[in-house]
Design a protein around this motif. Structure first.
Motif, PDB file in Angstrom:
ATOM      1  N   THR A 113       0.825  -1.213   0.000  1.00 49.80           N
ATOM      2  CA  THR A 113       0.000   0.000   0.000  1.00 49.80           C
ATOM      3  C   THR A 113       0.859   1.262   0.000  1.00 49.80           C
ATOM      4  O   THR A 113       1.997   1.248   0.491  1.00 49.80           O
ATOM      5  N   ASP A 114       0.271   2.360  -0.479  1.00 45.15           N
ATOM      6  CA  ASP A 114       0.978   3.653  -0.411  1.00 45.15           C
ATOM      7  C   ASP A 114       1.162   4.110   1.034  1.00 45.15           C
ATOM      8  O   ASP A 114       1.985   4.991   1.310  1.00 45.15           O
ATOM      9  N   GLU A 115       0.391   3.518   1.970  1.00 42.38           N
ATOM     10  CA  GLU A 115       0.477   3.979   3.363  1.00 42.38           C
ATOM     11  C   GLU A 115       1.834   3.683   3.994  1.00 42.38           C
ATOM     12  O   GLU A 115       2.177   4.253   5.032  1.00 42.38           O
ATOM     13  N   TYR A 128      -1.731  -0.353  11.249  1.00 42.25           N
ATOM     14  CA  TYR A 128      -1.966  -1.038   9.966  1.00 42.25           C
ATOM     15  C   TYR A 128      -0.777  -0.819   9.031  1.00 42.25           C
ATOM     16  O   TYR A 128      -0.214  -1.782   8.484  1.00 42.25           O
ATOM     17  N   ASN A 152      -5.409   4.229  -2.583  1.00 44.99           N
ATOM     18  CA  ASN A 152      -6.753   3.991  -2.024  1.00 44.99           C
ATOM     19  C   ASN A 152      -7.679   3.438  -3.101  1.00 44.99           C
ATOM     20  O   ASN A 152      -7.894   4.091  -4.124  1.00 44.99           O
ATOM     21  N   ARG A 212      -9.501  11.139  13.221  1.00 40.53           N
ATOM     22  CA  ARG A 212      -8.768   9.871  13.430  1.00 40.53           C
ATOM     23  C   ARG A 212      -7.412  10.216  14.040  1.00 40.53           C
ATOM     24  O   ARG A 212      -6.711  11.080  13.512  1.00 40.53           O
ATOM     25  N   HIS A 248      -3.991  10.859  11.883  1.00 49.75           N
ATOM     26  CA  HIS A 248      -4.577  10.834  10.524  1.00 49.75           C
ATOM     27  C   HIS A 248      -3.581  11.358   9.478  1.00 49.75           C
ATOM     28  O   HIS A 248      -3.151  12.502   9.542  1.00 49.75           O
ATOM     29  N   TYR A 251     -18.160   4.928  15.981  1.00 51.86           N
ATOM     30  CA  TYR A 251     -18.887   6.149  15.623  1.00 51.86           C
ATOM     31  C   TYR A 251     -19.857   6.660  16.695  1.00 51.86           C
ATOM     32  O   TYR A 251     -20.307   7.807  16.599  1.00 51.86           O
TER      33      TYR A 251
HETATM   34  O1  DAU Z   1      -4.049   4.234   0.781  1.00 52.80           O
HETATM   35  C1  DAU Z   1      -4.261   2.850   0.713  1.00 52.80           C
HETATM   36  C2  DAU Z   1      -5.074   2.438   1.898  1.00 52.80           C
HETATM   37  O2  DAU Z   1      -6.370   2.971   1.709  1.00 52.80           O
HETATM   38  C3  DAU Z   1      -5.148   0.938   2.093  1.00 52.80           C
HETATM   39  O3  DAU Z   1      -3.858   0.451   2.346  1.00 52.80           O
HETATM   40  C4  DAU Z   1      -6.098   0.585   3.247  1.00 52.80           C
HETATM   41  O4  DAU Z   1      -6.261  -0.824   3.305  1.00 52.80           O
HETATM   42  C5  DAU Z   1      -7.440   1.223   2.973  1.00 52.80           C
HETATM   43  O5  DAU Z   1      -8.318   0.991   4.059  1.00 52.80           O
HETATM   44  C6  DAU Z   1      -7.295   2.726   2.735  1.00 52.80           C
HETATM   45  O6  DAU Z   1      -6.887   3.419   3.949  1.00 52.80           O
HETATM   46  P1  DAU Z   1      -7.511   4.830   4.356  1.00 52.80           P
HETATM   47  O7  DAU Z   1      -7.406   4.997   5.811  1.00 52.80           O
HETATM   48  O8  DAU Z   1      -7.005   5.927   3.488  1.00 52.80           O
HETATM   49  O9  DAU Z   1      -9.041   4.558   3.895  1.00 52.80           O
HETATM   50  P2  DAU Z   1     -10.449   4.839   4.606  1.00 52.80           P
HETATM   51  O10 DAU Z   1     -11.505   4.471   3.615  1.00 52.80           O
HETATM   52  O11 DAU Z   1     -10.535   4.272   5.966  1.00 52.80           O
HETATM   53  O12 DAU Z   1     -10.426   6.423   4.753  1.00 52.80           O
HETATM   54  C7  DAU Z   1     -10.262   7.274   3.626  1.00 52.80           C
HETATM   55  C8  DAU Z   1     -10.242   8.697   4.128  1.00 52.80           C
HETATM   56  O13 DAU Z   1     -11.540   9.015   4.644  1.00 52.80           O
HETATM   57  C9  DAU Z   1      -9.276   8.951   5.259  1.00 52.80           C
HETATM   58  O14 DAU Z   1      -8.756  10.259   5.135  1.00 52.80           O
HETATM   59  C10 DAU Z   1     -10.146   8.853   6.514  1.00 52.80           C
HETATM   60  C11 DAU Z   1     -11.478   9.405   6.028  1.00 52.80           C
HETATM   61  N1  DAU Z   1     -12.673   8.842   6.684  1.00 52.80           N
HETATM   62  C12 DAU Z   1     -12.822   7.485   6.728  1.00 52.80           C
HETATM   63  C13 DAU Z   1     -13.910   6.924   7.343  1.00 52.80           C
HETATM   64  C14 DAU Z   1     -14.059   5.416   7.398  1.00 52.80           C
HETATM   65  C15 DAU Z   1     -13.641   9.682   7.211  1.00 52.80           C
HETATM   66  O15 DAU Z   1     -13.509  10.926   7.126  1.00 52.80           O
HETATM   67  N2  DAU Z   1     -14.718   9.123   7.830  1.00 52.80           N
HETATM   68  C16 DAU Z   1     -14.887   7.777   7.926  1.00 52.80           C
HETATM   69  O16 DAU Z   1     -15.906   7.345   8.536  1.00 52.80           O
END
Ligand code: DAU
Ligand code: NAD
Length: 348
Positions: free
Chosen positions: A132-134, A156, A185, A279, A282, A338
């Motif tokens: 992942t890019d993370e 993670y 993502n 988060r 974040h 949440y």
């Molecule tokens: O970048 C690649 C990664 O993308 C993968 O390695 C991970 O497996 C995948 O889960 C994803 O990680 P993120 O943390 O970026 O994805 P997530 O969908 O959890 O969140 C995307 C963005 O949205 C992040 O800035 C957090 C924000 N978010 C997320 C959730 C679930 C919110 O603002 N509210 C939320 O309820």
């Protein structure tokens, strides 16, 4: 080719399995523990098609279980490892499973590949680590290249980075044939609704609030799932041993822009958007340079403007799929993640 696909019942792994079986004559064995994120119905399309089913087998099991992995590796030409705990928020709540699968699991797979390759030096097993890019950490300006240091900032991402380092170490120490993909993502059909895009789509459909973390100006580089799956296959076929390849999407989009697009397409008001406490740790922005994989001949095909409406249409048409996922364990998770946040929320 005979491929062992670990984590093949999850979101990206099952997309890889469906697309690979359709586009090649390969045989695939899926090894998946069916955790809360694994979903056997993601592979129903394969089971229901006699020509695909003939080249497919599903085994329920854990990649950290050496006996199970060794029993499958003998007949295999390549391992593609999608298996991981994949949600950052869950890694903040509890990280144990992330380390077990992301570190011990990757080690067990590598060791089995090393041992089996030693018995057939003319035909070593290729190991593809789906990363992942993370692992690069937050990138405030510019774009990560594959040689950048790994600076993971969530449990993670730290587990994924540890996996990448182990993969590199096996290549250097044992000469194991490895390649790594670092995808951006990813979004699309079959994604677990814990992630931003499917969570906001399914909440919006049901008129529930959509919880934006912090100011919502964080940026993610969205990659359509078919493109991600195809890039993994491309690197499996053409990647140079020992190398990592970034797989970027179409360019950064803020979470507010994502939210606006989802609510507009589902036809729901902005008043559903709630600003909730951020988060912890974040990452503000991810961005990757994709020149290396582009020079090899791969580029993404599905633009954000086409991929997002297609994803929304799939969730609208497949309520049965996500209603089942959003039940049982989901309710405890949702409340834990949440409950307090939404109680403290303000209009976004
Ligand atoms: O970048 C690649 C990664 O993308 C993968 O390695 C991970 O497996 C995948 O889960 C994803 O990680 P993120 O943390 O970026 O994805 P997530 O969908 O959890 O969140 C995307 C963005 O949205 C992040 O800035 C957090 C924000 N978010 C997320 C959730 C679930 C919110 O603002 N509210 C939320 O309820
Ligand atoms: P997912 O959570 O949808 O699927 C993970 C799958 O792995 C599930 O089927 C689960 O049952 C299985 N699994 C978990 N632990 C296991 C174990 N110990 N043994 C066997 N199977 C196990 O994840 P996803 O979003 O499809 O991500 C797949 C891979 O791609 C992960 O390695 C992730 O780090 C990586 N990745 C994801 C994204 C993204 O945005 N989703 C982006 C870049 C990279």
């Amino acid at each position: 080719m005979r491929i062992l696909v670990t984590g093949g019942a999850g979101f990206i792994g099952s997309t890889f399995v469906r697309r690979r079986l359709r586009s090649t004559g390969d045989s695939i064995v899926v090894l998946d523990a069916l955790t809360y994120a694994g979903n056997i119905t993601n592979l129903a399309e394969v089971e229901e098609d006699a020509t695909l089913r003939a080249r497919f087998r599903f085994v329920r099991g854990d990649i950290a279980d050496a006996a199970v992995v060794r029993s499958l590796i003998g007949e295999i030409d390549a391992v593609v490892n999608f298996a991981a705990e994949s949600h950052v928020d869950r890694s903040i709540l509890e990280a144990d499973a992330f380390l077990r699968t992301g570190v011990i699991g990757v080690h067990v797979l590598l060791d089995a590949v090393r041992a089996a390759s030693a018995t057939r030096v003319d035909r070593p097993i290729r190991f593809v680590q789906v990363s992942t890019d993370e692992v690069y950490g937050a990138v405030d300006v510019g774009a990560s290249v594959e040689t950048d240091p790994l600076v993971p900032r969530s449990p993670y991402a730290a587990a994924k980075a540890a996996g990448d380092l182990l993969v590199g170490a096996y290549h250097v120490t044992h000469g194991t044939d490895v390649v790594i993909t670092r995808g951006a993502n990813t979004y699309g059909p079959h994604q677990h609704p814990e992630k931003l895009i499917p969570l906001f789509i399914t909440n919006a459909i049901d008129d529930l609030p959509v919880p934006i973390y912090g100011d919502g100006l964080q940026e993610r580089d969205w990659l359509y799932v078919d493109d991600h799956a195809d890039a993994v296959g491309f690197v499996l076929d053409r990647g140079q041993s020992g190398q990592a390849y970034n797989v970027p999407g179409g360019g950064p989009v803020t979470n507010r822009e994502v939210t606006r697009a989802i609510l507009a397409t589902v036809g729901k008001p902005w008043s559903l958007a709630r600003s909730v406490p951020d988060r912890p740790g974040h990452d503000r922005r991810y961005a990757m340079d994709g020149s290396k994989i582009e020079h090899l001949g791969w580029h993404a095909k599905v633009a954000w403007d086409a991929g997002l409406p297609a994803t929304i249409a799939w969730f609208v048409a497949n309520r049965d799929w996500w209603a089942r996922v959003r039940s049982g364990e989901w309710n405890d998770y949702y409340e834990r993640q949440y409950g307090r946040r939404l109680a403290d929320s303000v209009p976004a």
